[in-house]
Design a protein around this motif. Sequence first.
Motif, PDB file in Angstrom:
ATOM      1  N   SER A  51       0.826  -1.213   0.000  1.00  0.00           N
ATOM      2  CA  SER A  51       0.000   0.000   0.000  1.00  0.00           C
ATOM      3  C   SER A  51       0.857   1.259   0.000  1.00  0.00           C
ATOM      4  CB  SER A  51      -0.942  -0.001   1.199  1.00  0.00           C
ATOM      5  OG  SER A  51      -0.190  -0.024   2.397  1.00  0.00           O
ATOM      6  N   LYS A  52       2.127   1.171   0.469  1.00  0.00           N
ATOM      7  CA  LYS A  52       2.997   2.342   0.553  1.00  0.00           C
ATOM      8  C   LYS A  52       4.215   2.279  -0.361  1.00  0.00           C
ATOM      9  CE  LYS A  52       4.404   2.498   4.664  1.00  0.00           C
ATOM     10  NZ  LYS A  52       4.917   2.711   6.004  1.00  0.00           N
ATOM     11  N   VAL A  76      15.719  -1.080  -5.750  1.00  0.00           N
ATOM     12  CA  VAL A  76      15.152   0.259  -5.907  1.00  0.00           C
ATOM     13  C   VAL A  76      13.856   0.287  -5.101  1.00  0.00           C
ATOM     14  CG1 VAL A  76      14.248   2.005  -7.491  1.00  0.00           C
ATOM     15  CG2 VAL A  76      16.129   0.498  -8.222  1.00  0.00           C
ATOM     16  N   LEU A  77      13.812   1.161  -4.092  1.00  0.00           N
ATOM     17  CA  LEU A  77      12.654   1.292  -3.214  1.00  0.00           C
ATOM     18  C   LEU A  77      12.021   2.652  -3.444  1.00  0.00           C
ATOM     19  CD1 LEU A  77      10.879   0.575  -0.716  1.00  0.00           C
ATOM     20  CD2 LEU A  77      12.706   1.503   0.696  1.00  0.00           C
ATOM     21  N   THR A  78      10.751   2.657  -3.815  1.00  0.00           N
ATOM     22  CA  THR A  78      10.007   3.896  -4.022  1.00  0.00           C
ATOM     23  C   THR A  78       8.905   3.958  -2.968  1.00  0.00           C
ATOM     24  OG1 THR A  78      10.425   3.780  -6.393  1.00  0.00           O
ATOM     25  CG2 THR A  78       8.675   5.264  -5.677  1.00  0.00           C
ATOM     26  N   GLN A  79       8.893   5.062  -2.220  1.00  0.00           N
ATOM     27  CA  GLN A  79       7.908   5.238  -1.159  1.00  0.00           C
ATOM     28  C   GLN A  79       7.513   6.710  -1.104  1.00  0.00           C
ATOM     29  OE1 GLN A  79       9.113   4.957   3.087  1.00  0.00           O
ATOM     30  NE2 GLN A  79       7.689   3.240   3.152  1.00  0.00           N
ATOM     31  N   ASN A  80       6.250   6.995  -1.343  1.00  0.00           N
ATOM     32  CA  ASN A  80       5.720   8.365  -1.308  1.00  0.00           C
ATOM     33  C   ASN A  80       6.524   9.321  -2.198  1.00  0.00           C
ATOM     34  OD1 ASN A  80       3.759   7.619   0.615  1.00  0.00           O
ATOM     35  ND2 ASN A  80       5.240   7.884   2.262  1.00  0.00           N
ATOM     36  N   GLY A  81       6.948   8.865  -3.358  1.00  0.00           N
ATOM     37  CA  GLY A  81       7.709   9.707  -4.277  1.00  0.00           C
ATOM     38  C   GLY A  81       9.196   9.747  -3.994  1.00  0.00           C
ATOM     39  N   ASN A  82       9.632   9.221  -2.857  1.00  0.00           N
ATOM     40  CA  ASN A  82      11.054   9.156  -2.518  1.00  0.00           C
ATOM     41  C   ASN A  82      11.625   7.863  -3.090  1.00  0.00           C
ATOM     42  OD1 ASN A  82      10.753  11.517  -0.896  1.00  0.00           O
ATOM     43  ND2 ASN A  82       9.949  10.230   0.738  1.00  0.00           N
TER      44      ASN A  82
END
Length: 156
Positions: A51-52, A76-82
Amino acid sequence: MVARGDVVMVKTDGTTIKSDLATAYFRKNAQSGKREMFQVQADGNVRITTSKDYVTCHHAVYDPNTEISVLTGDVVLTQNGNVSRGGRAEIDSRTGVSRMFPAAGQRVHSVIQPKKNSNPGAPAPASANPSAANPRAAVSATPGGAMAFDPDAAPQ
């Protein structure tokens, strides 16, 4: 149990794990006598969606008892645009904490987006954060853990 091809695994919380190959390991539960899964491995073109978060890597190992995933290979970790890139990551689904580690001789690279102002008419507050001046600036960590900030660097 082994699955090959376009493997899709969906957890009860909605987390989706896709890969080219997946292996689930089972054992007999000493108390109930029933078989239980104790580890899942995903290999090749691994994509994990929660979900995040959205994560890509070459290899992932998930322990359903601890709810910890260990990811390796061009993570590669994408979380809330970061976006964070590194050689290895640990994701704790219980606590929501993700940690990124560099590959040997490399650095972790992160691009962190500024938080959106909830009151668009208000002036932006002055910030001691140098990335506030350039929201696309690059932040990276050395293998020893030191952080490096380059306000003129293009994110990777």
